[in-house]
Design an enzyme around this catalytic site. Structure first.
Site, PDB file in Angstrom:
ATOM      1  N   ASP A  72       0.856  -1.193   0.000  1.00  0.00           N
ATOM      2  CA  ASP A  72       0.000   0.000   0.000  1.00  0.00           C
ATOM      3  C   ASP A  72       0.888   1.237   0.000  1.00  0.00           C
ATOM      4  OD1 ASP A  72       0.957  -0.067   2.648  1.00  0.00           O
ATOM      5  OD2 ASP A  72      -0.867  -1.086   3.320  1.00  0.00           O
ATOM      6  N   ASP A  74       1.452   4.844   1.696  1.00  0.00           N
ATOM      7  CA  ASP A  74       1.087   5.712   2.817  1.00  0.00           C
ATOM      8  C   ASP A  74       1.651   7.099   2.586  1.00  0.00           C
ATOM      9  OD1 ASP A  74      -0.213   3.648   4.246  1.00  0.00           O
ATOM     10  OD2 ASP A  74       1.727   2.867   4.868  1.00  0.00           O
ATOM     11  N   ASP A 155       9.004   3.437  13.502  1.00  0.00           N
ATOM     12  CA  ASP A 155       9.568   2.306  14.240  1.00  0.00           C
ATOM     13  C   ASP A 155      11.001   1.953  13.818  1.00  0.00           C
ATOM     14  OD1 ASP A 155       8.505   1.393  11.844  1.00  0.00           O
ATOM     15  OD2 ASP A 155       7.226  -0.144  12.734  1.00  0.00           O
TER      16      ASP A 155
END
Ligand code: ATP
Ligand code: MG
Length: 463
Positions: A72, A74, A155
């Site tokens: 996907d 983002d 992260d």
């Protein structure tokens, strides 16, 4: 770029603060707009034309650099979710813990996040807040900030890469490109703090390592075993979503192994984990491993996989064990014990992983059919074979036999022959069974697991 101290920390897998990014110009990174989803491009341009900053970020930039097709796209922007909503008619605002805009284009959704800043800073608007639990876990993370701050909140270093629609450069805030080259999964910042903020990062570390064929850096790997318990603070609905990602990634077997090694599996499926610990190299372990190998093969061949099958398999041995206990302890007849065991095992497992009802219903069907395979007399075999979950249940039985459940082999072979026979052949097969398999409704006691007992016909079978 990182400062000297940060660079030295980075060598040890720890980056404290991020300074200037490494800027990789269009001529050097090889990523072109034609590789983006046209809808993501539309979103980027609309934001830019609206006077905002807009970047592609995270997995899509990382995957394109690795030559992989992103799952996907983002987008991150300095527009607030409300400002994004004003620009797009097809926009929905979602999330509490992490407020986001979803721009919906038919089946494709482009996620637009507002750049996150440091929590603990001055709040501002009433949605502009962060909130942490006593374990250091971020319960809300809606402090908006600059791109540098946003990068620090990400992260892993490989996930802090930004593609700018303004100059087509990649902004690499945490030496992510170097980590990609070295095939290293490393957290940004102090690993323990980052895991405490969001324990799901432990699962993500494993998932990215297997998906991208990378290794987890020692500093990032080290605290996982110690902090694995923190997963118990994560809402079961979120853990379900993570399980789907882990098991439907095409790397489920590798993820299963890693989850077990890092002591994370016991926080997802404690009952099965205990059984596997008590039975090393057993039929049970072969069954689960083979189930994941088959799942991976199906995914990698673009075949459909139903999560119901996976959860039916993961809870099968706990189910048999509980059924046995209920029969012995409460003297319940098999049929009642099985029904009670299904309810108990499903509701206990939902404390960790909240499997939606549409999948638990499927799992129940698969389990029920296991207990009907040997009732083949009259129209029973035909009727059973017409059940919507029959094929999944039959595959489940094949898997049990392939994993070493020998007492099921004869029955399984019968069904294989039955499914390959024409109508007349099927009638003959049923006729030649004689009167032995009509199913009297009388409960028969069964043993759990892969162990055999004289007279057993099917796993956990009875009435
Ligand atoms: P994929 O979509 O292939 O699973 P991804 O990296 O895009 O991988 P997403 O879950 O889509 O993962 O998240 C998009 C980005 O958001 C990540 O790349 C990362 O920068 C950031 N992110 C997601 N989850 C977290 C988290 N728990 N903590 C910090 N940053 C996160
Ligand atoms: Mg993604």
């Amino acid at each position: 770029m990182l400062s000297a101290k940060d660079a030295s920390d980075a060598e040890h897998g720890q980056i404290t603060t991020l300074n200037e990014p490494v800027i990789i110009p269009r001529s050097e990174h090889g990523i072109s707009r034609s590789q983006f989803s046209p809808n993501a491009l539309k979103v980027l341009y609309r934001l830019k034309d609206g006077g905002y900053e807009a970047y592609l970020v995270g997995g899509c930039v990382r995957d394109l650099l690795l030559g992989l097709q992103p799952k996907d796209f983002d987008v991150v922007t300095n527009a607030t979710p409300e400002q994004v909503k004003k620009l797009f008619r097809n926009c929905r605002l979602i999330g509490r813990r992490f407020r986001l805009a979803h721009i919906v284009f038919g089946r494709e959704v482009i996620e637009v996040a507002t750049m996150r800043g440091h929590h603990g800073g001055d709040g501002g608007g009433k949605n502009n807040i962060s909130h942490a639990s006593e374990h250091g876990q971020l319960l809300r993370d809606n402090v908006y900030g600059t791109i540098d701050e946003d990068a620090e909140r990400r992260d892993f270093t490989i996930n802090a890469l930004y593609y700018s629609i303004k100059d087509f450069c990649i902004y690499d805030y945490a030496n992510g490109v170097k980590a990609i080259k070295n095939r290293r999964i490393e957290l940004i910042g102090d690993p323990e703090t980052r895991y405490r903020e969001d324990p799901v990062r432990m699962l993500r570390a494993i998932r990215f390592a297997t998906k991208l064929d990378m290794s987890i850096s020692p500093a990032t790997a080290k605290p996982i075993k110690e902090l694995a318990d923190l997963l118990s603070n994560i809402p079961p609905a979120r853990l379900f979503e993570e399980c789907l990602k882990l098991f439907l990634s095409g790397k489920a077997e590798a993820n299963f192994k890693a989850l077990r090694e890092f002591g994370l599996f016991k926080h997802l499926f404690p009952a099965l984990d205990k059984i596997l610990d008590a039975n090393p190299d057993s039929m049970q372990e072969r069954f689960i491993t083979q189930m994941f190998i088959n799942t991976d093969a199906r995914i990698n061949n673009d075949k459909k996989v139903t999560p119901a099958f996976i959860f039916a398999a993961l809870l099968w041995f706990p189910l048999l064990q509980r059924c046995q206990e209920l029969m012995q302890r409460e003297q319940l007849p098999h049929f009642d014990a099985l029904a009670a065991a299904m309810n108990q095992v499903l509701s206990e497992s939902a404390q960790q992983v909240a499997v939606p009802k549409r999948f638990t219903l499927g799992a129940r069907d698969i389990w029920h059919i296991q207990h009907r395979f040997d009732k083949r007399g009259g129209q029973r075999a035909y009727r059973l074979s017409q059940q919507p979950r029959f094929k999944a249940a039959y595959d489940f039985m094949l898997l049990l036999v392939d994993s070493g459940q020998d007492d099921l082999k004869e029955l399984c072979d019968w069904w294989t022959a039955y499914l390959n026979a024409d109508v007349n052949g099927q009638k003959m097969m049923v006729k030649s069974l004689g009167g032995t398999t009509r199913g009297s409704g009388r409960p028969r006691r069964r043993r759990s697991g892969g162990s055999k007992r004289k007279g057993d016909k099917a796993a956990g079978e009875s009435s």
